[in-house]
Motif scaffolding. Structure first.
Motif, PDB file in Angstrom:
ATOM      1  N   THR A  50      38.671  43.397 -26.843  1.00 26.35           N
ATOM      2  CA  THR A  50      39.596  42.055 -26.453  1.00 26.35           C
ATOM      3  C   THR A  50      39.706  41.252 -27.677  1.00 26.35           C
ATOM      4  O   THR A  50      40.761  40.602 -27.698  1.00 26.35           O
ATOM      5  CB  THR A  50      38.739  41.184 -25.382  1.00 26.35           C
ATOM      6  OG1 THR A  50      38.520  42.429 -24.255  1.00 26.35           O
ATOM      7  CG2 THR A  50      39.343  40.022 -24.967  1.00 26.35           C
ATOM      8  N   LEU A  51      38.954  41.185 -28.635  1.00 25.72           N
ATOM      9  CA  LEU A  51      38.836  40.154 -29.713  1.00 25.72           C
ATOM     10  C   LEU A  51      39.853  40.873 -30.586  1.00 25.72           C
ATOM     11  O   LEU A  51      40.939  39.974 -31.453  1.00 25.72           O
ATOM     12  CB  LEU A  51      37.691  40.311 -30.530  1.00 25.72           C
ATOM     13  CG  LEU A  51      36.480  39.359 -29.969  1.00 25.72           C
ATOM     14  CD1 LEU A  51      35.096  39.645 -30.663  1.00 25.72           C
ATOM     15  CD2 LEU A  51      36.900  37.975 -29.811  1.00 25.72           C
ATOM     16  N   VAL A  52      40.192  42.186 -30.890  1.00 25.04           N
ATOM     17  CA  VAL A  52      41.086  42.662 -31.428  1.00 25.04           C
ATOM     18  C   VAL A  52      42.685  42.242 -31.004  1.00 25.04           C
ATOM     19  O   VAL A  52      43.420  41.780 -31.737  1.00 25.04           O
ATOM     20  CB  VAL A  52      41.364  44.331 -31.450  1.00 25.04           C
ATOM     21  CG1 VAL A  52      42.155  44.779 -32.207  1.00 25.04           C
ATOM     22  CG2 VAL A  52      39.904  44.589 -32.351  1.00 25.04           C
ATOM     23  N   VAL A  76      47.005  36.027 -31.829  1.00 26.94           N
ATOM     24  CA  VAL A  76      47.262  34.636 -32.728  1.00 26.94           C
ATOM     25  C   VAL A  76      48.153  35.010 -34.118  1.00 26.94           C
ATOM     26  O   VAL A  76      49.065  34.164 -34.258  1.00 26.94           O
ATOM     27  CB  VAL A  76      45.747  34.389 -33.230  1.00 26.94           C
ATOM     28  CG1 VAL A  76      45.809  33.374 -34.337  1.00 26.94           C
ATOM     29  CG2 VAL A  76      44.882  34.000 -32.124  1.00 26.94           C
ATOM     30  N   LEU A  77      48.260  36.010 -34.461  1.00 30.18           N
ATOM     31  CA  LEU A  77      49.213  36.393 -35.489  1.00 30.18           C
ATOM     32  C   LEU A  77      50.558  36.397 -35.277  1.00 30.18           C
ATOM     33  O   LEU A  77      51.392  36.098 -35.947  1.00 30.18           O
ATOM     34  CB  LEU A  77      48.815  37.911 -36.275  1.00 30.18           C
ATOM     35  CG  LEU A  77      47.471  37.965 -36.871  1.00 30.18           C
ATOM     36  CD1 LEU A  77      47.212  39.549 -37.353  1.00 30.18           C
ATOM     37  CD2 LEU A  77      47.452  37.301 -37.966  1.00 30.18           C
ATOM     38  N   ALA A  79      37.004  34.171 -21.318  1.00 33.02           N
ATOM     39  CA  ALA A  79      36.402  35.537 -20.832  1.00 33.02           C
ATOM     40  C   ALA A  79      35.368  36.072 -21.715  1.00 33.02           C
ATOM     41  O   ALA A  79      34.158  36.403 -21.485  1.00 33.02           O
ATOM     42  CB  ALA A  79      37.452  36.566 -20.606  1.00 33.02           C
ATOM     43  N   VAL A  80      35.779  35.852 -23.029  1.00 31.42           N
ATOM     44  CA  VAL A  80      34.891  36.484 -24.112  1.00 31.42           C
ATOM     45  C   VAL A  80      33.643  35.739 -24.121  1.00 31.42           C
ATOM     46  O   VAL A  80      32.435  36.345 -24.298  1.00 31.42           O
ATOM     47  CB  VAL A  80      35.453  36.680 -25.630  1.00 31.42           C
ATOM     48  CG1 VAL A  80      34.327  36.837 -26.607  1.00 31.42           C
ATOM     49  CG2 VAL A  80      36.671  37.485 -25.540  1.00 31.42           C
ATOM     50  N   VAL A  81      33.631  34.336 -24.162  1.00 32.37           N
ATOM     51  CA  VAL A  81      32.429  33.787 -24.170  1.00 32.37           C
ATOM     52  C   VAL A  81      31.617  33.752 -22.905  1.00 32.37           C
ATOM     53  O   VAL A  81      30.535  33.784 -23.100  1.00 32.37           O
ATOM     54  CB  VAL A  81      32.756  32.079 -24.366  1.00 32.37           C
ATOM     55  CG1 VAL A  81      31.528  31.280 -24.264  1.00 32.37           C
ATOM     56  CG2 VAL A  81      33.470  31.740 -25.576  1.00 32.37           C
ATOM     57  N   ALA A  82      32.225  33.878 -21.787  1.00 30.51           N
ATOM     58  CA  ALA A  82      31.308  34.114 -20.492  1.00 30.51           C
ATOM     59  C   ALA A  82      30.831  35.541 -20.490  1.00 30.51           C
ATOM     60  O   ALA A  82      29.597  35.434 -20.251  1.00 30.51           O
ATOM     61  CB  ALA A  82      32.513  34.111 -19.451  1.00 30.51           C
TER      62      ALA A  82
END
Length: 618
Positions: A50-52, A58-59, A69-72
């Motif tokens: 997901t981070l990828v 963002v780019l 969702a990532v933080v959760a």
């Protein structure tokens, strides 16, 4: 087999369900530590993937809501709620399937258009050594203009053509939304995409596949599917404030309770699927509904604009009027008699695409006159035509245009609703052809409906003479009439009309520059133009001005549904997060409840497929 295809389409869901089943089994048999390590490894891999994707977004300049969702997921793992973390993964991967299902449901009428696109044509070939005909099946893309085609009962007409058979009946509902079959007679045009009746007919192709009506609609549908409405990007703008509020609430719950688990319990209810899915689904539903009604909108951005229209301008001929003027009088002014004046004018008008030119030609042929060949034919857009016929120079058009070559031109007295084509022969005024084009019966109610729905400024832009334009304006309820305009003047007025957004409605051919200059260009494409209407944002496939009001009504309903769905998702998520701050919603339960929030918002977004009609005159 269908179940296997579904599983193959969503491998992340399958993998997550298998992982969750194994973890729960290990938990039941007492191997909790093994289950924890398996869940941690699987969720960590999902987080990394997901981070990828987030970095790539963002780019590209897109900041989304996946950070929540990532933080959760990380928070639930950190506090030991590994089952809840797996449920969050399942929810996110399931969101793709949910969006796919809702999207297919919303696009059902668009998809029906695409699925019915003609692929094969039956070309009739004459054998050189006999009178027999041979039927050869060829791909529709290989049909050439002039080919004779056989259309069997209940088959789809492959390309636009003229009917060669004496009569035929066709179902044009996929093109116009009109459910009743229509009858055609020999010589009339039959549109691709129409379904033939219960007897075989023959047609002669007048356009190639790429230029035919149905294929143009399909091209518009593909373009509409690929577009993204501003309101979808607006949903992304909720990302930063929604993320900030969610983190503040979760942090406050942790600080007030002193229990780090509370942080995770709040965040599992902050997942962003309603914002990511609801708005696109609503706009797909609006596009689908408009296509079913015989109105093609070129994307969600058009729905957003037409929903906010505050001013409108209409062309006159073929838009506010019927578009089929009838010759009612021939008034010679020189040595020519009425028959010869009409013959010369119609012969010159052979080279014009204007609706009055067609009416003049039709009247001449109807009176048994033979049109003469012309040389040096030239059309001056919106003004008229000039041509050399035999040894005579004939000019037909507006009074000012004709007066430029025949200074003795005098204006005719016209009754209400009449228009005139002036004629000069060899530099002298030769007479006037008087035509009548009545306003559409629905025009007045459409203008009234728009005014009652907040369209503050309504104007008429026309190249016709002022007296005729003013008369039509009075009959349909438009006071702001701009007549005898050239195309650049229409464009200038379209750019100046206030307030914005501004909608321009025209015939899709002569009004192309003005349609392109408007915030929303609407082309009446049922006659005279293919559905491409490149300059327009909306193409009306039905010969009725009521569809303009229906397009506005659909746009407003769709936008309202999309915004409401977004706010429903936000309100439910925030309310549940506040409740979770008290500790009454465990992390696992919260993750499951959030799935219900997603489902509620998406089901609400599908309301864009229905909604109230325009209700003209009510």
């Amino acid at each position: 087999m269908s179940s296997l295809r579904v599983l193959w389409r969503y491998p992340a869901i399958v993998a997550t369900v298998v992982a969750l089943a194994i973890v729960l089994t290990l938990h039941v048999v007492g191997l909790e530590e093994a289950g924890r390590w398996l869940a941690t490894a699987y969720v960590a891999a999902f987080v990394a993937w997901t981070l990828v994707g987030m970095v790539r977004d963002v780019l590209r300049g897109h900041v989304g809501l996946d950070i929540l969702a990532v933080v959760a997921m990380v928070a639930t793992l950190a506090v030991g709620e590994y089952v809840a973390s797996l449920i969050i993964v399942l929810m996110l991967s399931g969101g793709e399937a949910l969006e796919d299902f809702a999207g297919r449901r919303a696009k059902r009428d668009l998809s029906a258009l695409l699925d019915r696109s003609p692929r094969i044509a039956h070309v009739l070939l004459h054998s050189p050594d006999s009178t027999a005909e041979e039927v050869r099946d060829v791909p529709v893309d290989e049909v050439r203009v002039g080919d004779a085609l056989l259309v069997r009962p209940a088959e789809i007409v492959p390309v636009d053509g003229r009917l060669v058979t004496e009569t035929g009946t066709f179902d044009e509902s996929s093109l116009t939304g009109e459910s009743m079959p229509v009858a055609r007679v020999v010589g009339q045009e039959v549109l691709s995409g129409a379904i033939n009746g219960n007897r075989a007919v023959r047609i002669r192709a007048v356009r190639s596949s790429a230029d035919s009506q149905y294929q143009q609609i399909v091209a518009l549908v593909h373009a509409a599917e690929a577009s993204h409405a501003p309101i979808v990007r607006l949903a992304d703008r909720f990302a930063i404030p929604f993320t900030a509020v969610s983190l503040v609430l979760a942090g406050a719950a942790w600080a007030l309770s002193g229990d780090s688990t509370r942080f995770a319990e709040v965040l599992v209810l902050a997942t962003p699927c309603p914002l990511l899915i609801a708005a696109p689904v609503a706009f797909l539903g609006g596009l689908s509904r408009s296509a079913k009604a015989g109105v093609i909108m070129k994307g969600g951005a058009v729905i957003e604009q037409i929903a906010r229209v505050r001013s409108a301008a209409f062309d006159k001929t073929g838009t506010l009027t019927q578009g089929r003027p009838e010759l009612v009088d021939v008034r010679p002014a020189g040595d020519l008699d009425a028959q010869e004046l009409l013959r010369l004018a119609a012969s010159a008008e052979q080279y014009s695409t204007h609706v009055l030119a067609e009416s003049i030609r039709r009247a001449a042929v109807g009176r048994g006159l033979t049109l003469l060949p012309a040389e040096n034919a030239r059309e001056v857009a919106t003004n008229g035509v000039s041509a050399t016929i035999g040894d005579r120079t004939v000019v037909v058009g507006k009074p000012a245009f004709v007066a430029s070559v025949a200074p003795d031109t005098t204006r005719a007295r016209l009754d209400t609703g009449q228009a005139a084509a002036y004629v000069a022969v060899d530099g002298r005024f030769a007479g006037v052809l008087v035509l009548a084009d009545d306003p559409r019966p629905e025009a007045g109610s459409v203008i009234s409906w728009l005014r009652s729905r907040g369209v503050d400024t309504i104007a008429m832009f026309t190249g016709d003479v002022a007296s005729t334009a003013q008369s039509v304006g009075r009959q349909v309820g438009i006071d702001d009439v701009h007549a005898e305009l050239l195309p650049p003047e229409k464009v200038q007025l379209a750019g100046q009309l206030q307030p914005r957004p501004m909608m321009m409605v025209g015939d899709g051919v002569n009004d192309a520059p003005a349609l392109a200059a408007a915030d929303v260009g609407v082309a009446m494409g049922a006659r005279g133009a293919t559905a491409a209407g490149d300059a327009a944002d909306v193409v009306v496939l039905v010969d009725s001005l009521e569809k303009v009001a229906e397009a506005v009504a659909i746009g407003r309903h769709t936008r309202q549904v999309a915004l409401t769905a977004i706010w429903i998702g936000i309100a439910l998520s925030l309310g549940l997060m506040v409740i979770a701050m008290t500790g009454v919603i465990p992390a696992v339960v919260g993750a499951l409840v959030q799935e219900l929030v997603d489902l509620a918002t998406i089901l609400y977004a599908l309301r864009a497929l229905g909604g109230p009609p325009s209700r003209l005159g009510r």
